[in-house]
Scaffold this motif. Structure first.
Motif, PDB file in Angstrom:
ATOM      1  N   LYS A   1       1.331  -1.284  -0.035  1.00 59.04           N
ATOM      2  CA  LYS A   1      -0.106  -0.244  -0.054  1.00 59.04           C
ATOM      3  C   LYS A   1       0.769   1.327   0.163  1.00 59.04           C
ATOM      4  O   LYS A   1       0.288   2.274  -1.173  1.00 59.04           O
ATOM      5  N   SER A   2       2.353   1.276   0.742  1.00 58.80           N
ATOM      6  CA  SER A   2       3.048   2.381   1.263  1.00 58.80           C
ATOM      7  C   SER A   2       3.622   2.181  -0.991  1.00 58.80           C
ATOM      8  O   SER A   2       3.685   3.609  -1.115  1.00 58.80           O
TER       9      SER A   2
ATOM     10  N   ALA B   1       1.029   3.758  -3.211  1.00 51.62           N
ATOM     11  CA  ALA B   1       0.776   5.649  -2.936  1.00 51.62           C
ATOM     12  C   ALA B   1       1.368   6.363  -3.567  1.00 51.62           C
ATOM     13  O   ALA B   1       1.397   7.386  -3.496  1.00 51.62           O
TER      14      ALA B   1
ATOM     15  N   THR C   1       1.277   8.718   2.107  1.00 55.59           N
ATOM     16  CA  THR C   1       1.974   7.719   2.893  1.00 55.59           C
ATOM     17  C   THR C   1       2.312   7.602   4.352  1.00 55.59           C
ATOM     18  O   THR C   1       2.836   9.577   4.158  1.00 55.59           O
ATOM     19  N   SER C   2       3.293   7.197   4.549  1.00 52.78           N
ATOM     20  CA  SER C   2       4.250   7.677   6.278  1.00 52.78           C
ATOM     21  C   SER C   2       5.386   6.215   6.265  1.00 52.78           C
ATOM     22  O   SER C   2       4.124   5.266   5.772  1.00 52.78           O
TER      23      SER C   2
END
Length: 189
Positions: free
Chosen positions: A107-108, A111, A118-119
């Motif tokens: 998912k990162s 993104a 995202t982080s």
């Protein structure tokens, strides 16, 4: 009259089989193989200009073997730039590399490519992401972000991030100029 295709063996680029390469091109091919073990993606295209190829291949090698950045950090930057330029082949390849070799969450990576927030829990990864996003989005690097990056990465790390952004801009523009699709394979060298 036969219609001539706009496409070669790797997007619009028509690769030269190794056995048909000029001595200069074969020398650049061998040089790339020695450093990389393969002649991947845009390297195939750069062989069309052997002298230039031999000057730029060492930079890619540097990021493979000697950079101050981890593989995860490299893939954060790479996926931001590939996403910005929308080069199909580079995005496809580095989405997989970011997940498999960089061990980044899918998912990162998605993104980063899509330009979505995202982080990262790792402070270095987070600062690299913020720095690359600021630069890729034509924003000023605020003093606070610069200080965090300097504390976590040092000057050498900041230079690694910025030059890597330039490197993958060069990669993306090459792939885009030759309209290399995400599923390109090329000829078996």
């Amino acid at each position: 009259m036969a219609e001539i295709s706009d496409f070669g063996t790797f997007g619009r680029f028509q690769e030269t089989p190794v056995g048909e390469m000029s001595p200069e091109m074969k020398d650049a091919y061998d040089f790339t193989m020695k450093l990389r073990g393969v002649v991947p993606g845009p390297h195939k295209i750069w062989l069309a200009n052997p002298a230039l190829s031999k000057t730029i291949v060492p930079t890619g090698y540097y990021y493979q073997k000697e950079s101050t950045l981890t593989k995860a950090e490299i893939e954060i930057v790479t996926n931001i730039i590939n996403g910005q330029w929308r080069a199909a082949y580079g995005n496809y390849e580095h989405e997989q590399i970011g997940e498999k070799q960089g061990h980044l969450e899918p998912k990162s990576v998605e993104a980063l490519i899509a330009g979505l927030p995202t982080s990262f829990s790792d402070p270095r990864e987070q600062s690299i992401c913020e720095l690359a996003l600021a630069l890729a989005n034509h924003r000023v690097v605020p003093t606070g972000l610069y200080k965090r990056c300097k504390d976590l990465l040092g000057d050498a790390g900041i230079v690694d991030v910025t030059v890597l952004m330039g490197w993958f801009t060069m990669v993306s523009l090459t792939l885009m100029a030759f309209d290399v699709p995400s599923n390109a394979v090329g000829i078996d060298q």
